[in-house]
Motif scaffolding. Structure first.
Motif, PDB file in Angstrom:
ATOM      1  N   GLU A 157       0.839  -1.201   0.000  1.00  0.00           N
ATOM      2  CA  GLU A 157       0.000   0.000   0.000  1.00  0.00           C
ATOM      3  C   GLU A 157       0.875   1.253   0.000  1.00  0.00           C
ATOM      4  OE1 GLU A 157      -2.694  -0.104   3.231  1.00  0.00           O
ATOM      5  OE2 GLU A 157      -3.676  -1.977   2.620  1.00  0.00           O
ATOM      6  N   GLY A 158       0.521   2.162  -0.905  1.00  0.00           N
ATOM      7  CA  GLY A 158       1.264   3.418  -0.999  1.00  0.00           C
ATOM      8  C   GLY A 158       2.704   3.247  -1.439  1.00  0.00           C
ATOM      9  N   PHE A 159       2.970   2.238  -2.265  1.00  0.00           N
ATOM     10  CA  PHE A 159       4.358   1.981  -2.660  1.00  0.00           C
ATOM     11  C   PHE A 159       4.887   3.049  -3.610  1.00  0.00           C
ATOM     12  CE2 PHE A 159       2.052   0.173  -6.177  1.00  0.00           C
ATOM     13  CZ  PHE A 159       2.878   0.368  -7.271  1.00  0.00           C
ATOM     14  N   GLU A 160       4.005   3.733  -4.344  1.00  0.00           N
ATOM     15  CA  GLU A 160       4.486   4.721  -5.307  1.00  0.00           C
ATOM     16  C   GLU A 160       5.186   5.874  -4.605  1.00  0.00           C
ATOM     17  OE1 GLU A 160       1.570   5.999  -8.044  1.00  0.00           O
ATOM     18  OE2 GLU A 160       1.014   3.978  -8.723  1.00  0.00           O
ATOM     19  N   GLU A 161       4.608   6.360  -3.520  1.00  0.00           N
ATOM     20  CA  GLU A 161       5.249   7.456  -2.793  1.00  0.00           C
ATOM     21  C   GLU A 161       6.549   6.995  -2.152  1.00  0.00           C
ATOM     22  OE1 GLU A 161       4.531  10.622  -2.676  1.00  0.00           O
ATOM     23  OE2 GLU A 161       2.883  10.277  -4.095  1.00  0.00           O
ATOM     24  N   ARG A 162       6.570   5.768  -1.658  1.00  0.00           N
ATOM     25  CA  ARG A 162       7.797   5.258  -1.045  1.00  0.00           C
ATOM     26  C   ARG A 162       8.913   5.132  -2.078  1.00  0.00           C
ATOM     27  NH1 ARG A 162       6.873   3.011   4.063  1.00  0.00           N
ATOM     28  NH2 ARG A 162       4.671   2.770   4.623  1.00  0.00           N
ATOM     29  N   VAL A 163       8.571   4.642  -3.278  1.00  0.00           N
ATOM     30  CA  VAL A 163       9.580   4.489  -4.315  1.00  0.00           C
ATOM     31  C   VAL A 163      10.064   5.855  -4.792  1.00  0.00           C
ATOM     32  CG1 VAL A 163      10.027   3.588  -6.635  1.00  0.00           C
ATOM     33  CG2 VAL A 163       8.694   2.241  -5.004  1.00  0.00           C
ATOM     34  N   LYS A 164       9.151   6.828  -4.913  1.00  0.00           N
ATOM     35  CA  LYS A 164       9.569   8.181  -5.300  1.00  0.00           C
ATOM     36  C   LYS A 164      10.495   8.796  -4.260  1.00  0.00           C
ATOM     37  CE  LYS A 164       5.603   9.350  -8.221  1.00  0.00           C
ATOM     38  NZ  LYS A 164       4.425  10.243  -8.395  1.00  0.00           N
ATOM     39  N   HIS A 165      10.207   8.538  -2.992  1.00  0.00           N
ATOM     40  CA  HIS A 165      11.103   9.025  -1.942  1.00  0.00           C
ATOM     41  C   HIS A 165      12.469   8.353  -2.043  1.00  0.00           C
ATOM     42  CE1 HIS A 165       7.660  10.519   0.905  1.00  0.00           C
ATOM     43  NE2 HIS A 165       7.808  11.254  -0.186  1.00  0.00           N
ATOM     44  N   PHE A 415       7.910   8.601 -14.069  1.00  0.00           N
ATOM     45  CA  PHE A 415       7.953   7.486 -13.129  1.00  0.00           C
ATOM     46  C   PHE A 415       7.055   6.350 -13.629  1.00  0.00           C
ATOM     47  CE2 PHE A 415       6.065   5.404  -9.330  1.00  0.00           C
ATOM     48  CZ  PHE A 415       7.208   4.749  -8.900  1.00  0.00           C
ATOM     49  N   GLN A 416       7.574   5.114 -13.598  1.00  0.00           N
ATOM     50  CA  GLN A 416       6.849   3.939 -14.076  1.00  0.00           C
ATOM     51  C   GLN A 416       6.734   2.934 -12.930  1.00  0.00           C
ATOM     52  OE1 GLN A 416       8.653   2.403 -17.639  1.00  0.00           O
ATOM     53  NE2 GLN A 416       8.705   4.409 -18.644  1.00  0.00           N
ATOM     54  N   PRO A 417       5.579   2.860 -12.300  1.00  0.00           N
ATOM     55  CA  PRO A 417       5.424   1.962 -11.141  1.00  0.00           C
ATOM     56  C   PRO A 417       5.475   0.487 -11.499  1.00  0.00           C
ATOM     57  CG  PRO A 417       3.320   2.963 -11.712  1.00  0.00           C
ATOM     58  CD  PRO A 417       4.350   3.638 -12.558  1.00  0.00           C
ATOM     59  N   ASP A 418       5.190   0.117 -12.759  1.00  0.00           N
ATOM     60  CA  ASP A 418       5.207  -1.304 -13.124  1.00  0.00           C
ATOM     61  C   ASP A 418       6.599  -1.910 -12.980  1.00  0.00           C
ATOM     62  OD1 ASP A 418       2.539  -1.158 -13.670  1.00  0.00           O
ATOM     63  OD2 ASP A 418       2.784  -0.870 -15.832  1.00  0.00           O
ATOM     64  N   THR A 419       7.628  -1.093 -13.146  1.00  0.00           N
ATOM     65  CA  THR A 419       8.984  -1.622 -12.989  1.00  0.00           C
ATOM     66  C   THR A 419       9.241  -2.060 -11.557  1.00  0.00           C
ATOM     67  OG1 THR A 419       9.751  -0.178 -14.767  1.00  0.00           O
ATOM     68  CG2 THR A 419      11.421  -1.086 -13.311  1.00  0.00           C
ATOM     69  N   PHE A 420       8.781  -1.265 -10.601  1.00  0.00           N
ATOM     70  CA  PHE A 420       8.960  -1.689  -9.204  1.00  0.00           C
ATOM     71  C   PHE A 420       8.074  -2.881  -8.879  1.00  0.00           C
ATOM     72  CE2 PHE A 420       7.705  -1.529  -4.717  1.00  0.00           C
ATOM     73  CZ  PHE A 420       8.950  -1.683  -4.122  1.00  0.00           C
TER      74      PHE A 420
END
Length: 432
Positions: A157-165, A415-420
């Motif tokens: 949950e909320g991984f996009e903000e964590r990855v951006k950080h 930013f591409q969330p599918d890669t993470f």
């Protein structure tokens, strides 16, 4: 006098002949070789050597003394360089003594061995690595990994903000420079992404039974069409697990690989760019002692963080390196479990691999089905590759300003969330 000369030429009498100075043209002189210098310390001239060799008893030659600048104690042009006998220290200095010749070493063998180490860049890339490891390539990730990617229940949950950080921490915050170098932000980004993945251990407690190993050495030896090969030395960061990854391909898919024909790249030799040595030891070792609790290799991480472009691996070469070392770790583990005899494995060994330069990611899943690698016939190994996946398109460290107006502020773009998601799926594979 000019008028008289003209009158004589008009009568047909050359002026010089009329005076008797020149009666006929002089014959050309035969041009011989240039005179040689006296015999020097190099010996007599070639024609003299040939003449002396025909004589039954060559005459005695007087040796000339070589005049050196040893007495001057400094270089003198025109004088020969002095030669001194080797200095005997009276004891063996390992830093200033010549080692033994290769032929005198105890591990010397007449048959050469081709080594693949961490700095080898395969010319033909993945195709060459496929032939060396007897592997069939499948584009994309296997269904077992894609099911984790597409299932929302396995997402954080909320991984996009964590990855951006994590990206901002690596590219903007963890440095005092305006634009950090690749060798700095690539390892920082990897550590932050692994930390984000570890947050899933609250949901899956078995994720805590893993360990990251650095600076370990792998050694795996195999034979391929009368060519002895080895993968050895340092490689990427290895994540070990207490339980192995289950096989990805079914038995029917493994048996279907018998009909696959490996691609050749004649006239290029399959061992091009590999280091050939004659002093070696046929060793198979996982890099860990017996009894190590995290004994099963799970995922290899390769950080291509060289800041100088010629020292970097191109994406194709990086994928080939990932395949070679994933195969080496799987082969070393298979020989520990099933012995050194070549055979088709009852339980295939699966090793994953992830390569990145801090922006572009390469994903790979390798399954070792057989250790019988001599011939091209029979069952082949399998590898799934998902290549060139960008985590973000650009990290603008310095804003673009035109005419005192900020046209492009600093930040992360594309930013591409599918890669993470794929990165997390490989981390969860074997546990979910």
């Amino acid at each position: 006098m000019a008028a008289a000369a003209l009158r004589r030429q008009a009568r047909g009498l050359p002026s010089r002949l009329a005076r008797g100075i020149l009666t006929r043209p002089a014959p050309p002189r035969p041009r011989g070789p240039l005179p040689r210098t006296p015999w020097t310390t190099r010996g007599p001239p070639p024609e003299e050597l040939w003449r002396l060799s025909e004589r039954p008893s060559p005459r005695e030659q007087v040796e000339l003394d070589v005049v050196t600048y040893a007495g001057r104690q400094h270089f003198v042009p025109g004088l020969a360089r002095p030669r001194f006998p080797p200095w005997d220290r009276g004891w063996r200095d390992p830093w200033h003594s010549l080692g033994p010749r290769y032929e005198e070493m105890p591990l010397y063998k007449e048959r050469g061995c081709f080594i693949c180490h961490q700095r080898v860049k395969l010319l033909e890339g993945v195709r060459q690595a496929q032939w060396l490891t007897k592997t069939k390539l499948v584009e994309g990730l296997p269904p077992a990994v894609l099911s984790i990617v597409n299932d929302p229940a396995h997402q954080l949950e909320g991984f996009e903000e964590r990855v951006k950080h994590a990206i901002s921490h690596a590219r903007f915050w963890d440095t005092t420079e305006a634009a950090p170098r690749r060798e700095h932000y690539c390892p920082v980004l990897f550590e932050d992404l692994i930390h984000v993945c570890r947050l899933m251990s609250a949901k899956y407690p078995s994720l805590t039974k893993r360990m990251l190993a650095r600076n370990y050495r792998i050694a795996a030896t195999w034979e391929r069409e009368s060519i002895l090969l080895q993968v050895r030395g340092l490689n990427g960061v290895l994540m070990n697990s207490m339980t192995p990854i289950p096989p990805v391909a079914s038995k029917e898919e493994v048996l279907a690989t018998e009909k696959h024909v490996l691609e050749t790249f004649y006239p290029i030799s399959p061992t091009i760019d590999l280091q050939e040595v004659n002093v070696y030891k046929e060793l198979n070792h996982t890099g860990f002692r017996d009894g190590y609790p995290y004994s099963h290799p799970h995922t290899l991480f390769f950080l291509e963080s060289a800041n100088i472009r010629p020292n970097r691996f191109r994406p194709e070469q990086l994928r080939a390196k990932m395949l070679m070392f994933a195969f080496g770790n799987a082969l070393a583990k298979a020989k520990v479990l099933y012995g050194n005899d070549p055979k088709v494995l009852e339980q295939p060994v699966v090793v994953q691999s992830v390569g990145t330069d801090g922006q572009l990611f390469q994903f790979m899943v390798f399954q070792l089905n057989t250790t019988d690698l001599v011939s091209n016939d029979g069952i082949k190994n399998l590898v799934w590759i998902d290549s060139d996946q960008n985590l973000y398109e650009k990290a603008q460290c310095i804003p673009e300003i035109k005419k005192r107006v900020v046209t492009k502020p600093a930040g992360i773009y594309g930013f591409q969330p599918d890669t993470f998601k794929k990165f997390l799926a490989l981390y969860l594979h074997g546990t979910v």
